[in-house]
Enzyme design. Structure first.
Site, short mmCIF file in Angstrom:
data_model
loop_
_atom_site.label_atom_id
_atom_site.label_comp_id
_atom_site.label_asym_id
_atom_site.label_seq_id
_atom_site.Cartn_x
_atom_site.Cartn_y
_atom_site.Cartn_z
N GLU A 172 0.80 -1.23 0.00
CA GLU A 172 0.00 0.00 0.00
C GLU A 172 0.83 1.29 0.00
OE1 GLU A 172 -2.94 -0.12 3.10
OE2 GLU A 172 -3.85 -1.95 2.32
N GLU A 364 -5.36 -8.58 0.81
CA GLU A 364 -6.06 -8.19 2.05
C GLU A 364 -7.53 -7.96 1.75
OE1 GLU A 364 -4.58 -4.78 4.21
OE2 GLU A 364 -2.50 -5.46 4.00
O1 IFM Z 1 -4.32 -2.85 9.06
C1 IFM Z 1 -4.26 -2.37 7.75
C2 IFM Z 1 -3.06 -2.93 7.02
O2 IFM Z 1 -1.88 -2.70 7.68
C3 IFM Z 1 -2.97 -2.31 5.65
N1 IFM Z 1 -4.23 -2.43 4.94
C4 IFM Z 1 -5.42 -2.04 5.61
C5 IFM Z 1 -5.51 -2.72 6.97
C6 IFM Z 1 -6.79 -2.30 7.69
O3 IFM Z 1 -6.85 -0.93 7.87
#
Ligand code: IFM
Length: 462
Positions: A172, A364
Site C-alpha cells: 500500500e 487483504e
Molecule cells: O491494518 C491495515 C493494514 O496494515 C494495511 N491495509 C489495511 C488494513 C486495515 O486498515
C-alpha cells in the site's frame, strides 16, 4: 505459480490459494529487543495525540515471543498460506547498513515453524515500518533510499530465499505516502508538498523495481513476485454499460491534490509509464526522472496483489463524466465506518485484470469490528462471517466470468495494532486479549476453516 484451471463450478479453481495476512509492526511487539532499530512508527506513537488512546505497538500481540503458538493455531485452523512482513528496522543494525543477526534469526525460526506446519509463507518486504535513522537522513525523499532498500532486500533474500518462494515488495504505497507524508496522520507524520510526495513515490517505485531485480537474480528457489497496492475500487450504480464504464474510469482516475489512486502506482509497474490523466492532473508537480527509471520500475511481476475492503458506487452522467452515488441511509458499515459493499471483490479485480493483464491475488480483505468474548467465553462475530461470505461470493463471480484471481488472504489472522487507530477495533479471525496475550479463535475462524477445507464449496451450501 500454478496455472488455475477453469473448474470453478461450486468451488474455486484448482491451485487457488487460501490465506491470512498480518504485518510485522502490527503484531510483533518487542520493539526494543535483540538489536532492533527504532522505526518511524515507534517515534510516531510517542507523539502526543498521534495514536488513538495513546496506544503503542511496544507489545501488541507479542508475536515475537509467541510465534510458535500463533503458527500452531494457524495449523489447527488449516491455514495453507500466511502473508507476513519483515521488519526492516529489526533486520538491519543501528546504522542500517549491516544485517542484524538476531533479527534475521527470528524470521529464520518463524519461516521454519511455518514450513514444518505445512504453511506457505508469503513475505512482504515493506509494510510501513521504516527505520527512523533512515528517515532522519531524508527517508523516501532522499534518492539514496533506493540503495538502502536494495541493501535490506538483498539481506532478506539472501537469508530466506532458500525456503521462501512468494514475495511481495511493498504494501500500500498510497497509504504510507498519502497518510504518512501528505496528511501527516500516519508515521512519519510529515506534510510534504504534492511535488515532494510525488518524488518520494517515484523513489518507492524505483525501490520496488530494485527489489524485484534482486529477488529474481538472487533467490535460491524460483520466486513468484508481486506487489500489493491498495486496490481503490468504484462500482457501477447498476450494471448498465454506461455505469460500468463510469466505474472503470472512476477506479482509474487521478485526483489533482493527492496520491490516493491506483494508476499513478500500478501503471508504471505494469505498463512502464505514468498515466496520462495523472500527468495532466499533477502538472508541474510530477517528478522529472531519467527515461531508464521506467525500465527498472516495470520489472515484470507474476501477480498484482490487491488490498480491497470496500467500493464507492458511481454513475455515468449525460456529458460522459462520472459522479459518486450517495449510499442509502442506514447502509451497513464496519466499525471503521467503511461501507459493506461486497461488489468491490468483483469489480476491483476485474478492472485491474483488464487494465494490466496479470494474475490477481487478493492480499487483504476483511472488516473491523468491536468483538469481545461473550459470557460463554467464545467470540461470536456473525457480521464478519457474513462480510466474508458476501465478499468471497463476489470474488467467485469474477473468477467464473474469467478474471484470473489466484488467491485470497484474509486481513487479518489476529487482532492487532491498527496504526493510528490503536487497538479499539479488531480485524482478526483470532481474538487477542492485549493485556494477557491470550488468543481465542472467533466463530469466523471456524467458518473460514470450513471454506478452506471445502475449497470454497461451503460458500454455496449455506
Ligand atoms: O491494518 C491495515 C493494514 O496494515 C494495511 N491495509 C489495511 C488494513 C486495515 O486498515
Amino acid at each position: 505459480m500454478a496455472i488455475v484451471s477453469s473448474e470453478t463450478a461450486g468451488g474455486f479453481p484448482k491451485g487457488f490459494v487460501w490465506g491470512v495476512s498480518t504485518s510485522a509492526y502490527q503484531i510483533e511487539g518487542a520493539t526494543r529487543e535483540d538489536g532492533r532499530e527504532a522505526s518511524v512508527w515507534d517515534t510516531f506513537c510517542q507523539r502526543e495525540g498521534a495514536v488513538l488512546s495513546g496506544d503503542t505497538a511496544d507489545v501488541t500481540c507479542d508475536h515475537y515471543h509467541r510465534f510458535r503458538e500463533d503458527v500452531k493455531l494457524m495449523s489447527e485452523f488449516q491455514v495453507p498460506a500466511y502473508r507476513l512482513s519483515i521488519s526492516w528496522p529489526r533486520v538491519m543494525s543501528t546504522d542500517s547498513s549491516q544485517p542484524n543477526e538476531l533479527g534475521l534469526a527470528f524470521y529464520d525460526a518463524l519461516i521454519d515453524e511455518l514450513l514444518a506446519a505445512g504453511i506457505s509463507p508469503w513475505v512482504t518486504l515493506f509494510h510501513w515500518d521504516f527505520p527512523q535513522s533512515r528517515h532522519d537522513q531524508g527517508g523516501w525523499l532522499n534518492p539514496r533510499c533506493v540503495d538502502w532498500f536494495a541493501e535490506y532486500a538483498s539481506t532478506v533474500v539472501e537469508r530466506l530465499s532458500d525456503r521462501v518462494t512468494q514475495w511481495i515488495t511493498v504494501n500500500e504505497p498510497q497509504c504510507f505516502l498519502h497518510f504518512g507524508h501528505g496528511l501527516g496522520i500516519n508515521a512519519p507524520g510529515v506534510k510534504l508538498s504534492l511535488a515532494d510526495q510525488l518524488t518520494a513515490a517515484h523513489h518507492v517505485l524505483l525501490a520496488h523495481g530494485r527489489a524485484v531485480a534482486i529477488i529474481r537474480e538472487h533467490a535460491k528457489l524460483p520466486p513468484q513476485v508481486g506487489w500489493a497496492p491498495v486496490g481503490i475500487t468504484c462500482s457501477p450504480a447498476t450494471e448498465d454499460r454506461a455505469h460500468q464504464e463510469a466505474a472503470r474510469r472512476a477506479t482509474m482516475d487521478v485526483k489533482a491534490d493527492n496520491l490516493w489512486n491506483n494508476t499513478w502506482f500500478s501503471d508504471p509497474v505494469f505498463l512502464g509509464h505514468y498515466p496520462e490523466e495523472g500527468l495532466r492532473a499533477y502538472g508541474k508537480a510530477a517528478p522529472k526522472y531519467a527515461a531508464s527509471d521506467m525500465q527498472h520500475i516495470a520489472a515484470p511481476l507474476d501477480f498484482l496483489g490487491l488490498n480491497i475492503y470496500t467500493a464507492m458506487p458511481v454513475e455515468s452522467q449525460a456529458d460522459g463524466s462520472w459522479s459518486e452515488v450517495s449510499l442509502a441511509p442506514g447502509t451497513a458499515r464496519t466499525a471503521f465506518d467503511w461501507p459493506v459493499r461486497e461488489e468491490c471483490l468483483y469489480w476491483g479485480p476485474k478492472f485491474h485484470a483488464e487494465r494490466y493483464g496479470v494474475p490477481i491475488v487478493i492480499t487483504e480483505n476483511g472488516m473491523a469490528n468491536i468483538d469481545w468474548p461473550a459470557r460463554d467465553g467464545r467470540v461470536h462475530d456473525p457480521q464478519r462471517i457474513d462480510y466474508l461470505h458476501r465478499h468471497l461470493l463476489a470474488l467467485h463471480r469474477g473468477i467464473v466470468e474469467g478474471v484470473d484471481v489466484r488467491g485470497y488472504f484474509h486481513w487479518s489472522w489476529m487482532d492487532n495494532f491498527e496504526w493510528a487507530e490503536g487497538f479499539r477495533r479488531r480485524f482478526g479471525l483470532i481474538y487477542v486479549d492485549f493485556e494477557s496475550g491470550l488468543r481465542r479463535p472467533k466463530d469466523s475462524a471456524a467458518w473460514y476453516r470450513e471454506v478452506i477445507r471445502s475449497h470454497g464449496r461451503s460458500l454455496f451450501t449455506e
